[in-house]
Motif scaffolding. Structure first.
Motif, PDB file in Angstrom:
ATOM      1  N   CYS A  74     -36.341-129.191 -48.480  1.00 15.27           N
ATOM      2  CA  CYS A  74     -35.033-128.784 -48.985  1.00 15.27           C
ATOM      3  C   CYS A  74     -34.388-129.927 -49.770  1.00 15.27           C
ATOM      4  CB  CYS A  74     -34.126-128.385 -47.825  1.00 15.27           C
ATOM      5  SG  CYS A  74     -32.478-127.872 -48.361  1.00 15.27           S
ATOM      6  N   ASN A 110     -31.195-129.250 -51.147  1.00 15.45           N
ATOM      7  CA  ASN A 110     -29.808-128.777 -51.178  1.00 15.45           C
ATOM      8  C   ASN A 110     -29.414-128.084 -52.476  1.00 15.45           C
ATOM      9  OD1 ASN A 110     -29.158-129.587 -48.509  1.00 15.45           O
ATOM     10  ND2 ASN A 110     -29.046-131.696 -49.228  1.00 15.45           N
ATOM     11  N   ILE A 111     -30.374-127.428 -53.087  1.00 15.81           N
ATOM     12  CA  ILE A 111     -30.107-126.503 -54.194  1.00 15.81           C
ATOM     13  C   ILE A 111     -30.574-125.160 -53.674  1.00 15.81           C
ATOM     14  CG2 ILE A 111     -30.622-125.863 -56.577  1.00 15.81           C
ATOM     15  CD1 ILE A 111     -31.214-128.832 -57.108  1.00 15.81           C
ATOM     16  N   CYS A 112     -29.720-124.518 -52.923  1.00 18.21           N
ATOM     17  CA  CYS A 112     -30.111-123.342 -52.141  1.00 18.21           C
ATOM     18  C   CYS A 112     -29.675-122.054 -52.825  1.00 18.21           C
ATOM     19  CB  CYS A 112     -29.529-123.447 -50.729  1.00 18.21           C
ATOM     20  SG  CYS A 112     -29.997-124.969 -49.882  1.00 18.21           S
ATOM     21  N   ARG A 113     -30.517-121.577 -53.706  1.00 13.31           N
ATOM     22  CA  ARG A 113     -30.291-120.278 -54.339  1.00 13.31           C
ATOM     23  C   ARG A 113     -31.656-119.721 -54.726  1.00 13.31           C
ATOM     24  NH1 ARG A 113     -27.795-123.965 -57.989  1.00 13.31           N
ATOM     25  NH2 ARG A 113     -29.229-124.454 -59.663  1.00 13.31           N
ATOM     26  N   MET A 114     -31.765-118.422 -54.626  1.00 12.00           N
ATOM     27  CA  MET A 114     -33.028-117.754 -54.909  1.00 12.00           C
ATOM     28  C   MET A 114     -33.183-117.523 -56.410  1.00 12.00           C
ATOM     29  SD  MET A 114     -34.220-117.770 -51.949  1.00 12.00           S
ATOM     30  CE  MET A 114     -35.723-116.814 -52.044  1.00 12.00           C
ATOM     31  N   ASP A 115     -34.439-117.464 -56.845  1.00 14.58           N
ATOM     32  CA  ASP A 115     -34.707-117.178 -58.252  1.00 14.58           C
ATOM     33  C   ASP A 115     -34.283-115.745 -58.563  1.00 14.58           C
ATOM     34  OD1 ASP A 115     -36.713-115.542 -57.192  1.00 14.58           O
ATOM     35  OD2 ASP A 115     -38.349-116.852 -57.813  1.00 14.58           O
ATOM     36  N   GLN A 116     -34.348-115.361 -59.832  1.00 18.97           N
ATOM     37  CA  GLN A 116     -33.872-114.035 -60.230  1.00 18.97           C
ATOM     38  C   GLN A 116     -34.634-112.912 -59.541  1.00 18.97           C
ATOM     39  OE1 GLN A 116     -33.923-113.994 -64.527  1.00 18.97           O
ATOM     40  NE2 GLN A 116     -31.848-114.806 -64.618  1.00 18.97           N
ATOM     41  N   GLY A 158     -35.667-113.075 -56.537  1.00 20.33           N
ATOM     42  CA  GLY A 158     -35.370-113.137 -55.113  1.00 20.33           C
ATOM     43  C   GLY A 158     -36.568-113.542 -54.273  1.00 20.33           C
ATOM     44  N   CYS A 196     -36.821-119.980 -53.413  1.00 17.81           N
ATOM     45  CA  CYS A 196     -35.646-120.823 -53.580  1.00 17.81           C
ATOM     46  C   CYS A 196     -35.842-121.676 -54.824  1.00 17.81           C
ATOM     47  CB  CYS A 196     -35.478-121.716 -52.337  1.00 17.81           C
ATOM     48  SG  CYS A 196     -34.163-122.941 -52.525  1.00 17.81           S
ATOM     49  N   GLN A 197     -34.831-121.770 -55.656  1.00 14.89           N
ATOM     50  CA  GLN A 197     -34.923-122.569 -56.869  1.00 14.89           C
ATOM     51  C   GLN A 197     -34.953-124.064 -56.567  1.00 14.89           C
ATOM     52  OE1 GLN A 197     -31.574-121.024 -59.124  1.00 14.89           O
ATOM     53  NE2 GLN A 197     -32.943-119.725 -60.299  1.00 14.89           N
ATOM     54  N   LEU A 223     -37.629-116.968 -48.304  1.00 13.84           N
ATOM     55  CA  LEU A 223     -36.620-116.891 -47.246  1.00 13.84           C
ATOM     56  C   LEU A 223     -37.268-116.929 -45.862  1.00 13.84           C
ATOM     57  CD1 LEU A 223     -34.106-114.264 -48.682  1.00 13.84           C
ATOM     58  CD2 LEU A 223     -33.737-116.718 -48.351  1.00 13.84           C
TER      59      LEU A 223
END
Length: 66
Positions: free
Chosen positions: A11, A13-19, A21, A24-25, A31
Motif C-alpha cells: 500500500c 496510500n493512493i487508495c482508489r480503484m481503476d475505472q 473496478g 487499486c491504482q 479488493l
C-alpha cells in the motif's frame, strides 16, 4: 520462505480503484487481496506481490487512457 522475513504491505496510500473496478491504482491489488492481506501467509503475500508489476505497467510514464 524464511519465516523471519515478512512480505511488506505494498500500500502506498493512493487508495482508489481503476475505472474497471479491478485493481487499486496505488498498490495494484484487488479488493479481495487488500481485504485478506493480514490473514495471508507470507507465501500468499509473495505470490500477490509478484503479480503487481504486471498490473501497473509504466506507472507514471503514460497519460491515462480515455
Amino acid at each position: 520462505m524464511n519465516p523471519s522475513i515478512s512480505v511488506a504491505n505494498p500500500c502506498i496510500n493512493i487508495c482508489r480503484m481503476d475505472q474497471a473496478g479491478k485493481y487499486c491504482q496505488g498498490c495494484g491489488r484487488t479488493l479481495v487481496e487488500i481485504g485478506r492481506w493480514e490473514q495471508m501467509t507470507d507465501e500468499q503475500r509473495a505470490e500477490v506481490t509478484a503479480l503487481l508489476p504486471a498490473r501497473r505497467p509504466n506507472r507514471g510514464t503514460q497519460a491515462p487512457r480515455a
